[in-house]
Design an enzyme around this catalytic site. Sequence first.
Site, PDB file in Angstrom:
ATOM      1  N   ASN A 190      38.224  39.765  50.270  1.00  0.00           N
ATOM      2  CA  ASN A 190      39.006  38.783  51.135  1.00  0.00           C
ATOM      3  C   ASN A 190      40.451  38.664  50.818  1.00  0.00           C
ATOM      4  O   ASN A 190      41.145  37.705  51.300  1.00  0.00           O
ATOM      5  CB  ASN A 190      38.164  37.664  51.443  1.00  0.00           C
ATOM      6  N   ARG A 191      41.071  39.437  49.885  1.00  0.00           N
ATOM      7  CA  ARG A 191      42.339  39.366  49.549  1.00  0.00           C
ATOM      8  C   ARG A 191      42.612  38.177  48.754  1.00  0.00           C
ATOM      9  O   ARG A 191      43.792  37.524  48.340  1.00  0.00           O
ATOM     10  CB  ARG A 191      43.202  39.460  50.694  1.00  0.00           C
ATOM     11  N   LEU A 192      41.735  37.558  48.264  1.00  0.00           N
ATOM     12  CA  LEU A 192      41.732  36.361  47.360  1.00  0.00           C
ATOM     13  C   LEU A 192      41.818  36.837  45.926  1.00  0.00           C
ATOM     14  O   LEU A 192      40.723  36.642  45.001  1.00  0.00           O
ATOM     15  CB  LEU A 192      40.700  35.338  47.510  1.00  0.00           C
TER      16      LEU A 192
END
Length: 212
Positions: A190-192
């Site tokens: 989630n691009r975290l």
Amino acid sequence: MPVDLMQLRREFTSNGLSRAELDGDPFIQFKIWMTQAIEAELTLANAMSLATSDKEGVSIRTVLLKTFDEQGFVFFTNYHSKKSKQLDNNPNIALLFPWLDLERQVKISGTVEKISVLESVKYFASRPKDSQLGAWASAQSSMLSSRQVLLSEFEAMKRKFSQGEVPLPDFWGGYRVIPKTIEFWQGRENRLHDRFVYAKSGNTWKISRLAP
């Protein structure tokens, strides 16, 4: 026809990076990651993007890291090249190791200094002879009218140094990047992403987590 990049997407699947996993010394942490990149058989694991700048703007290119220790990160080049001229006027520099197959990056910012002639001689002597001759033949970053000009100069150097060892050119040698910050980036879902930066504070390093 334009190339559609909007749908070019990959989900990162790494288990991530926690503060507890990090060594307190960024050079030890870098050694761990570099060793893992080599063991993963990444193509040129020691390749790094190197950014320099001057009044005209910013330049970036790929060079090879040749050694590192607690003093810094060392690469070699022609001292008359564009990067060297920029560094003569502005010693600030940035490095990036894009180990994308491991979903990792390492970002380094700092300043440079030339290494000793003795250190440069030692590394130059370890290079294959044709690479040594190439250093003599190429006036790096200068304009060439054709490739034949370069090949002719290479042949001239082969003749000039046909007997005995090839000496270190006085215009060629190493730079040491002395880091001010070293960031370790690990891709997450989630691009975290996980990002930790080491910042030099006196004789110690402070570690902080950054938002992705």
